[in-house]
Write an enzyme that holds these catalytic residues in place. Structure first.
Site, mmCIF file in Angstrom:
data_model
loop_
_atom_site.group_PDB
_atom_site.id
_atom_site.type_symbol
_atom_site.label_atom_id
_atom_site.label_comp_id
_atom_site.label_asym_id
_atom_site.label_seq_id
_atom_site.Cartn_x
_atom_site.Cartn_y
_atom_site.Cartn_z
ATOM 1 N N CYS A 168 -8.688 21.231 17.576
ATOM 2 C CA CYS A 168 -8.204 20.961 16.222
ATOM 3 C C CYS A 168 -6.703 20.671 16.247
ATOM 4 C CB CYS A 168 -8.499 22.147 15.313
ATOM 5 S SG CYS A 168 -7.817 21.956 13.647
ATOM 6 N N SER B 285 -24.437 -23.124 -5.851
ATOM 7 C CA SER B 285 -23.194 -22.397 -5.646
ATOM 8 C C SER B 285 -22.133 -23.030 -6.549
ATOM 9 C CB SER B 285 -22.789 -22.474 -4.178
ATOM 10 O OG SER B 285 -21.672 -21.673 -3.941
ATOM 11 N N LYS C 131 -10.348 -19.144 -8.056
ATOM 12 C CA LYS C 131 -10.250 -17.913 -7.274
ATOM 13 C C LYS C 131 -8.890 -17.229 -7.446
ATOM 14 C CE LYS C 131 -13.192 -16.937 -4.590
ATOM 15 N NZ LYS C 131 -13.717 -17.511 -3.352
ATOM 16 N N ASP D 91 -13.092 -13.517 2.665
ATOM 17 C CA ASP D 91 -13.382 -14.668 1.809
ATOM 18 C C ASP D 91 -12.307 -15.736 1.953
ATOM 19 O OD1 ASP D 91 -14.897 -12.953 -1.056
ATOM 20 O OD2 ASP D 91 -15.593 -13.332 0.972
ATOM 21 N N CYS E 130 -8.486 28.059 9.681
ATOM 22 C CA CYS E 130 -7.666 26.868 9.946
ATOM 23 C C CYS E 130 -6.798 26.565 8.723
ATOM 24 C CB CYS E 130 -8.567 25.666 10.248
ATOM 25 S SG CYS E 130 -7.643 24.133 10.532
ATOM 26 N N CYS F 185 -13.770 21.161 12.796
ATOM 27 C CA CYS F 185 -13.129 22.407 13.217
ATOM 28 C C CYS F 185 -13.921 23.556 12.598
ATOM 29 C CB CYS F 185 -11.679 22.449 12.746
ATOM 30 S SG CYS F 185 -10.901 24.063 13.072
ATOM 31 N N LYS G 263 -15.498 -13.649 -12.399
ATOM 32 C CA LYS G 263 -16.391 -13.909 -11.260
ATOM 33 C C LYS G 263 -16.655 -12.573 -10.568
ATOM 34 C CE LYS G 263 -17.085 -16.948 -7.306
ATOM 35 N NZ LYS G 263 -17.450 -15.891 -6.335
#
Length: 676
Positions: free
Chosen positions: A412, A84, A318, A34, A433, A428, A118
């Site tokens: 792994c 907008s 903002k 943004d 393990c 794996c 917002k």
């Protein structure tokens, strides 16, 4: 800069912004942040103001977004345009906004404003005629959007019928995904090796554009409403004179309204609210990228009017961009409790939102391929949902040619066992393990699972190294003499830990199922399984058909759960936990009073709908969202929807809420108050 140089740059910027509008509004898949988009738009505005002869009516500075794809959902023309907002990024720009209002109205401020969060989601428009919802649509380009009615109706707080409203009414708001739902969704997608969403806004947009509303319904979308299109003047004539009062009016009519709005006087008053909310931003359950500042008095809106793109009476103030550039130095691979191997990026440390970030998850093979990320790349990072560090994009323009592709290991990284590849997921398969054991115990002890406080990662590592535990059942065999003498473990600490382990035995079946890490079983599904089966013995004997009856269980998940339940190693683990005294009954026990019955609910009930659904499921019933010939009863509340007509057409029996409670009393011997 000469006029010709400016003309060339303006054309470049317009093409670039239109492309990014398309990515953002249509595909819901932006390529830039943004903050970067705002910089492009600001540069274009400044050039158009500096060179007025370059202004054009089709400039992105005068438009809202991009037109939606006609092939996806039915195009809908909004009765009144959805605008907008212009942006302010600092107090000076906010003051300039107030000065423009003063000049336009011909009088000095300060003015009263309503300030709202917002919410970072997808703008929608609900259209009602005579109080009945006709359709809901996305904003699109402000004039034409996409109809998404069925998907919007999966959000339980959106009213289908209204009382005491103008004959024709447009209600505007935002559909968003709460941060918790976003993190949970990405975790599920990552586990399946699927493409994850970059942020909650993209997740909300992608979920609202699903062709199957059943998928949308599972995504946990929410909505908040804040404005009217058609009908505003009629509502004003009823005495609603301010934006603050309009928000209250919307709440009275049954619309969800984000509760954290405030009144402020003048730019300085708005700034005080802004700074306060900025500090509290990360405590919000949703993403907010700023505040919306609206002149409070509605009568002044008509005097001020609109530019080609935005209202003159409102502005988005903002929050500062929380993104940083850094380099990907290396990639290491971690093994989770299910054996899934996850790549983790090692970054040049950067300070982001109050903490140092040096590691970032790269999720799975799909994610790496989509980003085309390489070791040595410069990347833009942020915190997804304000929590988890994540790569927004790769800065490919900064590549030198020395970057290296990421190579997946064949074995792994923890135990050396050869990895299996399932689609885009590497696993794996070794049950011994050590990384799988560590992660399984860590998850089992976590707060939302068995909540064994004091059993941290370092202690788990020491317990495994000393051979004191091999799996979660061994935790319940630990003695004080096993613990005393371990690093940083004295007699008092040992006693406290053993007390926590003992208390964890009483958490109940739903917490245990989540703690055991059954495939695809999160907190919600664990509760549903516990409510449906009531105890572990019944669950262990469940059939595929019975599992499929449980809310939120699809066929793939059901088969994976069934395979685990039948696994001798899993059954042995359950046996040992039971022998240790771990409770395996649901805290809210299920039952069979309504077994075999399927209910659908329509309209407004005296109790929250989710509460009634949970009660029915707890008693063994299946609750669905759509009426079919398999429906046993349709429960009809106030202002029922189209489900009632369909039930009548199919001959499905209907029950009022009172009749439902009488049925429950007859089946269970208890009044509704005792059951809820």
């Amino acid at each position: 800069m000469t006029l010709e140089e400016a003309r060339k740059r303006v054309n470049e910027l317009r093409d670039l912004i239109r492309y990014h509008n398309y990515r953002y509004y249509v595909l819901a898949d932006p390529e830039i942040s943004d903050a970067e988009y705002d910089r492009l738009l600001r540069e274009l505005k400044e050039l158009e103001e500096r060179f007025p002869e370059l202004k054009s009516p089709d400039s992105p500075t005068l438009q809202v977004g991009a037109r939606p794809l006609e092939a996806t959902f039915r195009p809908v023309r909004h009765p009144t345009r959805m605008y907008s907002l212009d942006n302010a990024f600092n107090l000076d720009e906010l003051k300039a906004f107030e000065e423009r209002i003063e000049r336009a109205l011909g009088r000095k401020g300060p003015f009263a404003y309503t300030v709202e969060h917002k919410v970072d989601g997808l703008s929608v428009n609900l259209y009602y005629e005579e109080g009945v919802l006709v359709y809901g649509a996305t904003r699109g380009d402000g004039e034409v959007g996409e109809e998404v009615t069925q998907n919007l109706l999966t959000i339980p707080t959106i009213p289908r019928r209204l009382k005491g409203v103008p004959e024709r009414l447009e209600v505007r708001g935002e559909v968003y995904m709460p941060i918790e739902a976003f993190l949970r969704l990405n975790e599920e997608l990552e586990e399946r090796g699927e493409r994850i969403f970059k942020n909650p806004r993209n997740a909300a947009a992608g979920s609202l554009r699903q062709k199957d509303p059943r998928i949308t319904a599972k995504r946990g979308l929410r909505a908040t409403f804040y404005a009217l299109g058609l009908g505003l003047e009629e509502v004003e004539r009823e005495g609603v004179a301010t934006q603050f009062a309009l928000l209250h009016w919307l709440k009275e009519k049954g619309f969800p309204v984000e509760h954290g709005y405030a009144r402020a006087v003048g730019a300085e008053g708005v700034e005080a609210v802004y700074q306060d909310w900025l500090k509290k931003r990360r405590a919000l359950p949703f993403e907010a990228d700023g505040v919306v500042v609206k002149l409070d008095e509605l009568a002044l809106w008509r005097e001020l009017g609109y530019t080609a793109r935005a209202p003159r009476f409102a502005i988005a103030y903002k929050f500062p961009a929380e993104e940083k550039e850094t380099r990907l130095l290396d990639v290491v691979f971690q093994v989770g409790r299910t054996g899934r191997v996850t790549p983790v990026g090692i970054l040049e440390p950067v300070f982001l939102e109050g903490s140092e970030v040096s590691r970032v998850t790269l999720h799975n093979e799909s994610y790496i391929e989509e980003l085309d990320i390489r070791i040595g790349d410069w990347v833009l990072v942020h915190k997804a949902g304000g929590v988890i560090p994540e790569v927004l994009r790769v800065l490919k323009e900064r590549r030198t040619g020395e970057e290296r592709p990421i190579r997946w290991p064949e074995t792994c990284p923890e135990c050396g066992h050869r990895l299996l590849k399932e689609g885009k997921v590497h696993r794996c398969p070794n049950p011994l393990c050590p990384a799988k054991r560590f992660e399984a115990i860590r998850h089992f002890a976590s707060r939302k699972a068995m909540d064994i406080q004091g059993l941290g990662e370092k202690l788990i590592e020491r317990l495994l190294e000393k051979g004191l535990v091999k799996d979660v059942a061994d935790l319940y065999r630990l003695r004080k003499e096993d613990l005393v003498g371990l690093e940083r473990m004295g007699e008092k600490s040992a006693q406290n830990l053993l007390r926590q382990i003992e208390e964890s035995k009483k958490r109940g079946l739903e917490r245990l199922l989540y703690a055991l890490g059954l495939p695809g079983v999160g907190e919600v599904l664990a509760r549903n399984l516990a409510a449906r089966f009531g105890n572990m013995d019944r669950l262990l004997e469940a059939s595929l058909e019975e599992l499929l009856e449980v809310e939120e269980v699809g066929e793939l998940t059901a088969r994976a759960i069934l395979e685990t339940l039948k696994d001798p190693a899993f059954r042995d683990l359950v046996r040992r936990l039971k022998e240790a005294g771990v409770e395996m009954e649901a805290k809210e026990k299920g039952g069979e009073a309504l077994k075999g019955l399927t209910f659908v609910i329509t309209g407004e009930l005296s109790r929250p709908r989710e509460e009634v659904k949970a009660l029915l499921r707890r008693l063994g019933a299946k609750v669905t969202d759509s009426v079919s010939r398999k429906t046993s009863y349709l429960v009809v509340g106030e202002n029922p929807g189209s489900k009632l007509e369909k039930a009548r057409a199919l001959g499905v029996p209907t029950l009022t809420e009172e009749e439902l409670y009488r049925l429950l009393e007859a089946r269970t011997g208890k009044k509704a108050e005792e059951l809820v």
